[in-house]
Design an enzyme around this catalytic site. Sequence first.
Site, PDB file in Angstrom:
ATOM      1  N   GLY A  38      23.275  16.922  44.727  1.00 17.00           N
ATOM      2  CA  GLY A  38      24.454  16.419  44.034  1.00 17.00           C
ATOM      3  C   GLY A  38      25.602  15.959  44.908  1.00 17.00           C
ATOM      4  O   GLY A  38      26.757  15.972  44.464  1.00 17.00           O
ATOM      5  N   THR A  39      25.313  15.505  46.131  1.00 19.59           N
ATOM      6  CA  THR A  39      26.435  15.025  46.964  1.00 19.59           C
ATOM      7  C   THR A  39      27.030  13.740  46.378  1.00 19.59           C
ATOM      8  O   THR A  39      28.237  13.510  46.492  1.00 19.59           O
ATOM      9  CB  THR A  39      26.018  14.783  48.429  1.00 19.59           C
ATOM     10  OG1 THR A  39      25.035  13.754  48.487  1.00 19.59           O
ATOM     11  CG2 THR A  39      25.495  16.047  49.083  1.00 19.59           C
ATOM     12  N   ASN A  40      26.201  12.923  45.745  1.00 23.57           N
ATOM     13  CA  ASN A  40      26.755  11.718  45.101  1.00 23.57           C
ATOM     14  C   ASN A  40      27.588  12.081  43.874  1.00 23.57           C
ATOM     15  O   ASN A  40      28.610  11.454  43.609  1.00 23.57           O
ATOM     16  CB  ASN A  40      25.630  10.742  44.727  1.00 23.57           C
ATOM     17  CG  ASN A  40      25.210   9.908  45.919  1.00 23.57           C
ATOM     18  OD1 ASN A  40      25.956   9.039  46.366  1.00 23.57           O
ATOM     19  ND2 ASN A  40      24.043  10.188  46.456  1.00 23.57           N
ATOM     20  N   MET A  90      15.621  11.951  39.884  1.00 27.94           N
ATOM     21  CA  MET A  90      14.315  11.618  40.456  1.00 27.94           C
ATOM     22  C   MET A  90      13.225  11.307  39.434  1.00 27.94           C
ATOM     23  O   MET A  90      12.053  11.286  39.764  1.00 27.94           O
ATOM     24  CB  MET A  90      13.855  12.758  41.377  1.00 27.94           C
ATOM     25  CG  MET A  90      14.792  13.006  42.540  1.00 27.94           C
ATOM     26  SD  MET A  90      15.109  11.501  43.510  1.00 27.94           S
ATOM     27  CE  MET A  90      16.097  12.165  44.848  1.00 27.94           C
ATOM     28  N   ILE A 110      11.692   8.594  36.561  1.00 28.40           N
ATOM     29  CA  ILE A 110      11.787   7.218  36.050  1.00 28.40           C
ATOM     30  C   ILE A 110      11.826   7.285  34.523  1.00 28.40           C
ATOM     31  O   ILE A 110      10.943   7.876  33.899  1.00 28.40           O
ATOM     32  CB  ILE A 110      10.619   6.347  36.557  1.00 28.40           C
ATOM     33  CG1 ILE A 110      10.708   6.224  38.086  1.00 28.40           C
ATOM     34  CG2 ILE A 110      10.655   4.967  35.897  1.00 28.40           C
ATOM     35  CD1 ILE A 110       9.579   5.455  38.736  1.00 28.40           C
ATOM     36  N   LEU A 111      12.870   6.702  33.952  1.00 25.62           N
ATOM     37  CA  LEU A 111      13.062   6.771  32.498  1.00 25.62           C
ATOM     38  C   LEU A 111      12.321   5.638  31.804  1.00 25.62           C
ATOM     39  O   LEU A 111      12.258   4.512  32.316  1.00 25.62           O
ATOM     40  CB  LEU A 111      14.560   6.719  32.182  1.00 25.62           C
ATOM     41  CG  LEU A 111      15.326   7.964  32.663  1.00 25.62           C
ATOM     42  CD1 LEU A 111      16.826   7.687  32.713  1.00 25.62           C
ATOM     43  CD2 LEU A 111      15.010   9.165  31.788  1.00 25.62           C
ATOM     44  N   ASN A 114      22.211   3.048  38.967  1.00 23.29           N
ATOM     45  CA  ASN A 114      21.442   3.918  39.859  1.00 23.29           C
ATOM     46  C   ASN A 114      21.866   3.664  41.301  1.00 23.29           C
ATOM     47  O   ASN A 114      22.251   2.555  41.647  1.00 23.29           O
ATOM     48  CB  ASN A 114      19.944   3.606  39.718  1.00 23.29           C
ATOM     49  CG  ASN A 114      19.076   4.462  40.625  1.00 23.29           C
ATOM     50  OD1 ASN A 114      19.256   5.676  40.718  1.00 23.29           O
ATOM     51  ND2 ASN A 114      18.128   3.841  41.319  1.00 23.29           N
ATOM     52  N   HIS A 141      20.205   3.735  45.033  1.00 26.47           N
ATOM     53  CA  HIS A 141      18.926   3.835  45.745  1.00 26.47           C
ATOM     54  C   HIS A 141      19.202   3.793  47.252  1.00 26.47           C
ATOM     55  O   HIS A 141      19.933   2.912  47.717  1.00 26.47           O
ATOM     56  CB  HIS A 141      17.993   2.686  45.340  1.00 26.47           C
ATOM     57  CG  HIS A 141      16.674   2.794  46.010  1.00 26.47           C
ATOM     58  ND1 HIS A 141      15.732   3.739  45.644  1.00 26.47           N
ATOM     59  CD2 HIS A 141      16.148   2.131  47.072  1.00 26.47           C
ATOM     60  CE1 HIS A 141      14.685   3.629  46.442  1.00 26.47           C
ATOM     61  NE2 HIS A 141      14.918   2.664  47.319  1.00 26.47           N
TER      62      HIS A 141
HETATM   63  C1  GAR Z   1      20.463  10.179  47.551  1.00 27.95           C
HETATM   64  O1  GAR Z   1      20.216   9.705  48.855  1.00 27.95           O
HETATM   65  C2  GAR Z   1      20.091   9.112  46.541  1.00 27.95           C
HETATM   66  O2  GAR Z   1      20.367   7.815  46.978  1.00 27.95           O
HETATM   67  C3  GAR Z   1      18.607   9.334  46.432  1.00 27.95           C
HETATM   68  O3  GAR Z   1      18.427  10.723  46.499  1.00 27.95           O
HETATM   69  C4  GAR Z   1      19.523  11.320  47.194  1.00 27.95           C
HETATM   70  C5  GAR Z   1      20.171  12.347  46.297  1.00 27.95           C
HETATM   71  O4  GAR Z   1      21.147  13.079  46.970  1.00 27.95           O
HETATM   72  N1  GAR Z   1      18.087   8.769  45.225  1.00 27.95           N
HETATM   73  C6  GAR Z   1      16.839   8.301  45.099  1.00 27.95           C
HETATM   74  O5  GAR Z   1      16.026   8.343  45.990  1.00 27.95           O
HETATM   75  C7  GAR Z   1      16.497   7.715  43.723  1.00 27.95           C
HETATM   76  N2  GAR Z   1      15.338   6.904  43.812  1.00 27.95           N
HETATM   77  P1  GAR Z   1      22.278  13.889  46.187  1.00 27.95           P
HETATM   78  O6  GAR Z   1      21.586  14.761  45.143  1.00 27.95           O
HETATM   79  O7  GAR Z   1      22.922  14.713  47.265  1.00 27.95           O
HETATM   80  O8  GAR Z   1      23.234  12.901  45.562  1.00 27.95           O
END
Ligand code: GAR
Length: 208
Positions: free
Chosen positions: A12-14, A91, A93-94, A108, A110
Amino acid sequence: MKNIVVLVSGGGTNLQALIDAEKCGGIKNGKITRVISSRADAYALERAKNADISTVVLTRKEFPDSVSYSRAMLEELKKANADLVVLAGFMIILDECLTREYTNKIINIHPALIPSFCGEGFYGLKVHEAALKYGVKISGATVHFVNEKADAGPIILQGAVDVANDDTPETLQRKIMENVEWKLLPKAVSLFCEDRITIRDGKAYIDL
Ligand code: GAR
């Protein structure tokens, strides 16, 4: 004010970047009102609780197939009155039964420069492993709308970083998160909430 629902699966850093941006006024005309996780043990849930955001857990294994999972998720999004759905490290795909109802309302992030290293099977560290294996000299992240094909909807923002000779999947992931993801995702969300993104002929344009 638009209702933002964030879908997560991991650290969940994003999500944290979005919470922090909202706190300091970086998301104009939008508020994160719910976080939905596909995993009960996702640290992202702690981040949501610390920010007083309501949470829901909806795991894939509770459902027999992708369609029934997506239908249940659709119900949750409706309950939450979502105006915008953000996939922040989500993670799964919907199915199109959900994506069609929220056309150009699901964003999203990526962790690569689409159309490289994307689509089914490319998620998390696997993306960076593939980029390093190929030997690309730049990589980055893409914020895009979600349509019925994985990682194929209109691109909103992209940002790049240099790949170093000694980068590992972990260092490249961190570099892309810090320099691109945590900045571009809140920016794209704010642009959406300000109604500054227009779609024409399948492409996204930002109104200046
Ligand atoms: C992030 O790097 C995001 O871009 C990627 O997973 C990580 C999640 O980190 N997403 C994907 O690969 C989706 N296809 P987070 O949980 O710390 O935000």
